[in-house]
Scaffold this motif. Sequence first.
Motif, short mmCIF file in Angstrom:
data_model
loop_
_atom_site.label_atom_id
_atom_site.label_comp_id
_atom_site.label_asym_id
_atom_site.label_seq_id
_atom_site.Cartn_x
_atom_site.Cartn_y
_atom_site.Cartn_z
N ALA A 7 6.83 -6.86 -8.05
CA ALA A 7 7.91 -6.18 -7.33
C ALA A 7 8.29 -4.84 -7.94
CB ALA A 7 9.15 -7.09 -7.27
N ASN A 8 7.49 -4.35 -8.89
CA ASN A 8 7.77 -3.07 -9.53
C ASN A 8 6.48 -2.25 -9.54
OD1 ASN A 8 7.80 -1.21 -12.03
ND2 ASN A 8 9.96 -1.76 -11.81
N SER A 9 6.47 -1.12 -8.88
CA SER A 9 5.25 -0.32 -8.73
C SER A 9 4.74 0.21 -10.07
CB SER A 9 5.48 0.83 -7.75
OG SER A 9 6.53 1.68 -8.18
N ILE A 19 0.83 -1.20 0.00
CA ILE A 19 0.00 0.00 0.00
C ILE A 19 0.87 1.25 0.00
CG2 ILE A 19 -1.60 1.34 1.43
CD1 ILE A 19 -2.88 -1.35 2.25
N VAL A 20 1.94 1.23 0.75
CA VAL A 20 2.83 2.40 0.85
C VAL A 20 3.69 2.55 -0.40
CG1 VAL A 20 4.79 3.39 2.10
CG2 VAL A 20 2.89 2.36 3.36
N ASN A 21 4.17 1.43 -0.94
CA ASN A 21 5.16 1.47 -2.02
C ASN A 21 4.61 1.11 -3.40
OD1 ASN A 21 7.93 1.87 -0.51
ND2 ASN A 21 6.78 0.36 0.68
N GLY A 22 3.36 0.66 -3.45
CA GLY A 22 2.77 0.31 -4.74
C GLY A 22 3.26 -1.00 -5.31
N ARG A 23 3.92 -1.81 -4.50
CA ARG A 23 4.46 -3.09 -4.96
C ARG A 23 4.76 -3.95 -3.74
NH1 ARG A 23 9.87 -3.62 -3.80
NH2 ARG A 23 10.92 -1.69 -3.13
N LEU A 24 5.07 -5.22 -3.98
CA LEU A 24 5.54 -6.11 -2.93
C LEU A 24 7.07 -6.13 -2.91
CD1 LEU A 24 3.07 -9.10 -3.32
CD2 LEU A 24 3.26 -7.61 -1.32
N PRO A 25 7.67 -6.38 -1.76
CA PRO A 25 9.14 -6.44 -1.71
C PRO A 25 9.66 -7.74 -2.28
CG PRO A 25 8.24 -6.98 0.43
CD PRO A 25 7.06 -6.58 -0.43
N ALA A 77 12.60 -8.73 6.48
CA ALA A 77 12.14 -8.10 7.72
C ALA A 77 12.48 -6.62 7.78
CB ALA A 77 12.76 -8.82 8.91
N LYS A 78 13.65 -6.24 7.28
CA LYS A 78 14.05 -4.84 7.33
C LYS A 78 13.13 -3.97 6.49
CE LYS A 78 18.04 -1.78 6.62
NZ LYS A 78 19.47 -1.71 6.24
N ALA A 79 12.76 -4.46 5.32
CA ALA A 79 11.92 -3.68 4.41
C ALA A 79 10.51 -3.48 4.97
CB ALA A 79 11.85 -4.36 3.04
N ILE A 80 9.97 -4.49 5.64
CA ILE A 80 8.58 -4.41 6.10
C ILE A 80 8.47 -4.09 7.58
CG2 ILE A 80 7.84 -6.00 4.29
CD1 ILE A 80 7.61 -8.20 6.38
N GLY A 81 9.60 -3.94 8.27
CA GLY A 81 9.58 -3.59 9.68
C GLY A 81 9.08 -4.70 10.57
N PHE A 82 9.51 -5.93 10.29
CA PHE A 82 9.01 -7.09 11.03
C PHE A 82 9.96 -7.47 12.16
CE2 PHE A 82 8.56 -11.62 11.84
CZ PHE A 82 7.18 -11.78 11.91
N GLN A 83 9.39 -7.90 13.27
CA GLN A 83 10.14 -8.43 14.41
C GLN A 83 9.49 -9.73 14.86
OE1 GLN A 83 12.91 -7.38 15.95
NE2 GLN A 83 13.19 -5.57 14.64
N GLU A 96 15.31 -6.74 1.42
CA GLU A 96 14.96 -7.29 0.11
C GLU A 96 16.17 -7.21 -0.82
OE1 GLU A 96 12.09 -5.19 -2.25
OE2 GLU A 96 12.70 -3.24 -1.50
N ALA A 97 16.19 -8.13 -1.79
CA ALA A 97 17.30 -8.17 -2.74
C ALA A 97 16.74 -8.22 -4.17
CB ALA A 97 18.19 -9.38 -2.47
N PRO A 98 16.98 -7.15 -4.96
CA PRO A 98 17.73 -5.95 -4.58
C PRO A 98 16.87 -4.97 -3.79
CG PRO A 98 16.97 -5.74 -6.83
CD PRO A 98 16.57 -7.13 -6.39
N VAL A 99 17.52 -4.10 -3.04
CA VAL A 99 16.81 -3.06 -2.32
C VAL A 99 16.16 -2.13 -3.34
CG1 VAL A 99 17.06 -1.08 -0.77
CG2 VAL A 99 18.39 -3.16 -0.37
N GLY A 100 14.89 -1.86 -3.17
CA GLY A 100 14.17 -1.03 -4.13
C GLY A 100 13.33 -1.84 -5.09
N GLY A 101 13.43 -3.17 -5.01
CA GLY A 101 12.60 -4.02 -5.85
C GLY A 101 13.07 -4.11 -7.28
#
Length: 249
Positions: free
Chosen positions: A137-139, A55-61, A91-97, A73-78
């Motif tokens: 993976a591309n908005s 929703i925030v980025n217009g794509r999935l990581p 986890a880093k991209a989506i803020g998961f713990q 995510e690899a690569p960063v930025g999709g």
Amino acid sequence: MRGFSLTEMAVVLAIVGLLLGGLLLPLGTQIEQRNATDTLRHLEAAREALIGFAIVNGRLPCPATTAAGTGDEAPVGGGACTTNYSGFLPAKAIGFQPTDSSGYALDVWGNRIRYALAATIDTSGTPCTAPTLPHYANSTNLKANGITCKPSDLVICSVSPATVTNTTCDANTSVANVGTVVAVIYSTGKNGATGGTGTNEARNLDGNQLFVSRTPDPTDATGGEFDDILVLLSPGVLYGRMIAAGVLP
């Protein structure tokens, strides 16, 4: 007043041992059930985090990889993902713990949560006839290709196909067909560090688009031990949430 004889004490201790054993076995089972339930909640929370990211980025990581070593995510930025079928939850991209020291998302057993993302889409629909890939993976591509485009690769079976190189389920073993799964978020269970003992769990780690999801069974004679836990993300849910948020169409 006489005390207990050694024989009587031995009988009492034996009875107490049996009673304790009867109590401990269900307790162990309860702990494993709780761990499985907690991991399922982790995976469902991860699915929500992925939708929030979309929703925030217009794509999935893209999935994270061990080569990157950061849990991002690899690569960063999709874009064109480094891997679509054999990666980890970013986890880093989506803020998961919670995460490990390298930033990879963990399940209750301390194993890294895995994540697969559809790489191809069905071009038989209209107007999804000449889409630009990658789609999910591309908005820019996702918006331009449109919500008529559906995935055409990820497939979920209840048992591993008889021919392990197959990427389609055997008859009457399909859990989810192509076109119905955008992403798979899954835990390799308690035995994740060593993997399973049979073909069912092996299919979830062989790096292709076919996955197995079934009721956990430590003594399953059909395909060996299985304790993996899978959560699926469908295109209907993803598109619906993105439309509701005004991101699509």
